[in-house]
Design a protein around this motif. Structure first.
Motif, short mmCIF file in Angstrom:
data_model
loop_
_atom_site.label_atom_id
_atom_site.label_comp_id
_atom_site.label_asym_id
_atom_site.label_seq_id
_atom_site.Cartn_x
_atom_site.Cartn_y
_atom_site.Cartn_z
N THR A 64 0.83 -1.20 0.00
CA THR A 64 0.00 0.00 0.00
C THR A 64 0.86 1.25 0.00
O THR A 64 2.03 1.22 0.38
CB THR A 64 -0.92 0.05 1.24
N ILE A 65 0.26 2.35 -0.42
CA ILE A 65 0.84 3.67 -0.25
C ILE A 65 0.32 4.21 1.08
O ILE A 65 -0.87 4.14 1.36
CB ILE A 65 0.47 4.60 -1.43
N SER A 66 1.21 4.70 1.93
CA SER A 66 0.82 5.14 3.26
C SER A 66 -0.11 6.35 3.20
O SER A 66 -0.07 7.13 2.24
CB SER A 66 2.06 5.51 4.09
N GLN A 67 -0.92 6.52 4.24
CA GLN A 67 -1.79 7.67 4.30
C GLN A 67 -0.95 8.95 4.37
O GLN A 67 0.16 8.95 4.91
CB GLN A 67 -2.75 7.58 5.48
N PRO A 68 -1.46 10.05 3.83
CA PRO A 68 -0.68 11.29 3.77
C PRO A 68 -0.14 11.74 5.12
O PRO A 68 1.02 12.16 5.21
CB PRO A 68 -1.69 12.30 3.21
N TYR A 69 -0.92 11.66 6.17
CA TYR A 69 -0.46 12.13 7.48
C TYR A 69 0.78 11.38 7.94
O TYR A 69 1.73 11.99 8.48
CB TYR A 69 -1.57 12.00 8.52
N ILE A 70 0.81 10.07 7.76
CA ILE A 70 1.96 9.27 8.20
C ILE A 70 3.21 9.64 7.41
O ILE A 70 4.32 9.75 7.97
CB ILE A 70 1.65 7.77 8.08
N VAL A 71 3.08 9.84 6.10
CA VAL A 71 4.22 10.27 5.28
C VAL A 71 4.76 11.60 5.81
O VAL A 71 5.96 11.78 5.97
CB VAL A 71 3.80 10.39 3.81
N ALA A 72 3.85 12.53 6.10
CA ALA A 72 4.26 13.84 6.59
C ALA A 72 4.89 13.75 7.97
O ALA A 72 5.90 14.42 8.26
CB ALA A 72 3.06 14.78 6.62
N LEU A 73 4.32 12.93 8.85
CA LEU A 73 4.85 12.78 10.20
C LEU A 73 6.27 12.23 10.16
O LEU A 73 7.18 12.75 10.85
CB LEU A 73 3.95 11.86 11.02
N MET A 74 6.49 11.19 9.37
CA MET A 74 7.82 10.60 9.30
C MET A 74 8.83 11.59 8.72
O MET A 74 9.97 11.69 9.18
CB MET A 74 7.77 9.30 8.51
N ALA A 75 8.41 12.35 7.72
CA ALA A 75 9.29 13.36 7.14
C ALA A 75 9.62 14.43 8.17
O ALA A 75 10.77 14.88 8.27
CB ALA A 75 8.63 13.98 5.91
N GLN A 76 8.64 14.85 8.95
CA GLN A 76 8.88 15.87 9.97
C GLN A 76 9.86 15.37 11.03
O GLN A 76 10.74 16.12 11.48
CB GLN A 76 7.56 16.29 10.61
N LEU A 77 9.72 14.12 11.44
CA LEU A 77 10.60 13.56 12.46
C LEU A 77 12.06 13.48 11.98
O LEU A 77 12.98 13.49 12.80
CB LEU A 77 10.12 12.18 12.88
N MET A 78 12.26 13.45 10.68
CA MET A 78 13.62 13.39 10.15
C MET A 78 14.32 14.75 10.22
O MET A 78 15.54 14.84 10.06
CB MET A 78 13.58 12.87 8.71
N ALA A 79 13.54 15.82 10.43
CA ALA A 79 14.09 17.17 10.63
C ALA A 79 15.01 17.59 9.49
O ALA A 79 16.13 18.08 9.71
CB ALA A 79 14.80 17.27 11.97
N LEU A 80 14.55 17.43 8.27
CA LEU A 80 15.36 17.76 7.09
C LEU A 80 15.40 19.26 6.86
O LEU A 80 14.43 19.97 7.06
CB LEU A 80 14.78 17.05 5.86
N LYS A 81 16.57 19.72 6.39
CA LYS A 81 16.76 21.15 6.16
C LYS A 81 17.06 21.48 4.70
O LYS A 81 17.10 22.65 4.33
CB LYS A 81 17.91 21.68 7.03
N GLY A 82 17.30 20.46 3.86
CA GLY A 82 17.48 20.73 2.44
C GLY A 82 18.76 20.25 1.83
O GLY A 82 18.88 20.18 0.60
N ARG A 83 19.76 19.88 2.64
CA ARG A 83 21.06 19.46 2.09
C ARG A 83 21.37 18.01 2.41
O ARG A 83 22.49 17.54 2.17
CB ARG A 83 22.18 20.35 2.67
N ILE A 152 17.32 8.31 7.64
CA ILE A 152 16.82 7.05 7.08
C ILE A 152 15.35 6.92 7.48
O ILE A 152 15.00 7.13 8.64
CB ILE A 152 17.62 5.84 7.61
N CYS A 153 14.53 6.56 6.51
CA CYS A 153 13.09 6.37 6.74
C CYS A 153 12.71 4.97 6.32
O CYS A 153 13.05 4.54 5.21
CB CYS A 153 12.31 7.41 5.93
N VAL A 154 12.01 4.24 7.18
CA VAL A 154 11.62 2.85 6.90
C VAL A 154 10.10 2.75 6.91
O VAL A 154 9.47 2.99 7.94
CB VAL A 154 12.23 1.87 7.91
N ALA A 155 9.51 2.37 5.78
CA ALA A 155 8.06 2.31 5.66
C ALA A 155 7.52 0.91 5.81
O ALA A 155 6.65 0.47 5.06
CB ALA A 155 7.64 2.90 4.32
#
Length: 219
Positions: A64-83, A152-155
């Motif tokens: 499955t493709i994850s629900q939008p909120y979970i994708v966003a939550l995991m991305a936020q937890l990674m604290a990415l800044k762009g580089r 690293i993000c694991v789905a």
């Protein structure tokens, strides 16, 4: 919709406002990425009208493709800044990799199922995400020749945090992964590497993911 093509940009705006920002996602770069990436381009065409609903959707091969909120939550937890250089485990249709690539510099994504890996490459190419590299393999072993990674993000849910993935984190890097003793129920955790031997773990609540299969996952 009576056969009419939905106005996906409006649906995407509503998704971000109601399902993502409305549920506590505050990282502006993540919100902008969720707004920019067309989720409808990463689901089967017959499900395009459901692309911006708040639930997972089947993409074939039992995945499955994850629900939008979970994708966003995991991305936020990674604290990415762009580089950052990011490792994405469980490419699926490529949607999460596209979101991460919108925020980070470069994404290396591993998919276990050959058909999905090929599908993800096609989806990402059509959507213009040339900074995402996809390969088919055992995600639990990571991508050693491209390591270390800033995040690293694991789905998929693992019985324990794979040691190989921890060792492929750079100092200060974050690993976001669902972990639990059962196939269907996990805790979403964020592992931050503080030094060569020290790792900090934070728990962000219960989630449900497909099992992470591989040498350092479920057999």
């Amino acid at each position: 919709m009576n056969g009419q093509v939905p106005e996906f940009s409006v649906l995407r705006q509503n998704m971000v406002r109601q399902q993502v920002a409305g549920r506590g996602i505050e990282d502006q770069q993540v919100l902008e990425a969720m707004q920019r990436v067309p989720r409808d381009a990463f689901v089967p065409s017959h499900l395009a009208n459901e692309a911006y609903e708040d639930y997972p959707l089947p993409i074939g091969s039992g995945q499955t493709i994850s629900q939008p909120y979970i994708v966003a939550l995991m991305a936020q937890l990674m604290a990415l800044k762009g580089r950052e250089r990011v490792l994405d485990i469980g490419t699926g249709s490529g949607y999460a990799a596209a979101v991460l690539a919108t925020v980070a510099l470069e994404v290396f994504s591993i998919e276990r199922i050959p058909e999905l890996a090929e599908q993800a490459r096609d989806n990402l190419d059509r959507a213009g995400f040339s900074q995402v590299h996809v390969r088919c393999g055992d995600g639990t072993l990571g991508w050693p020749e491209a390591a270390p990674f800033d995040a690293i993000c694991v789905a998929a849910g693992a019985p324990a945090v794979p040691e190989t993935l921890k060792q492929q984190l750079s100092i200060g890097g974050r690993l976001v992964i669902p972990v639990g003793p059962e196939h269907s129920v996990q805790r979403l955790v964020c592992i931050t590497r503080r030094s060569d031997a020290d790792f900090e773990r934070q728990d962000y609540g219960g989630v449900r993911f497909v099992p992470l299969l591989g040498e350092q996952g479920w057999s």
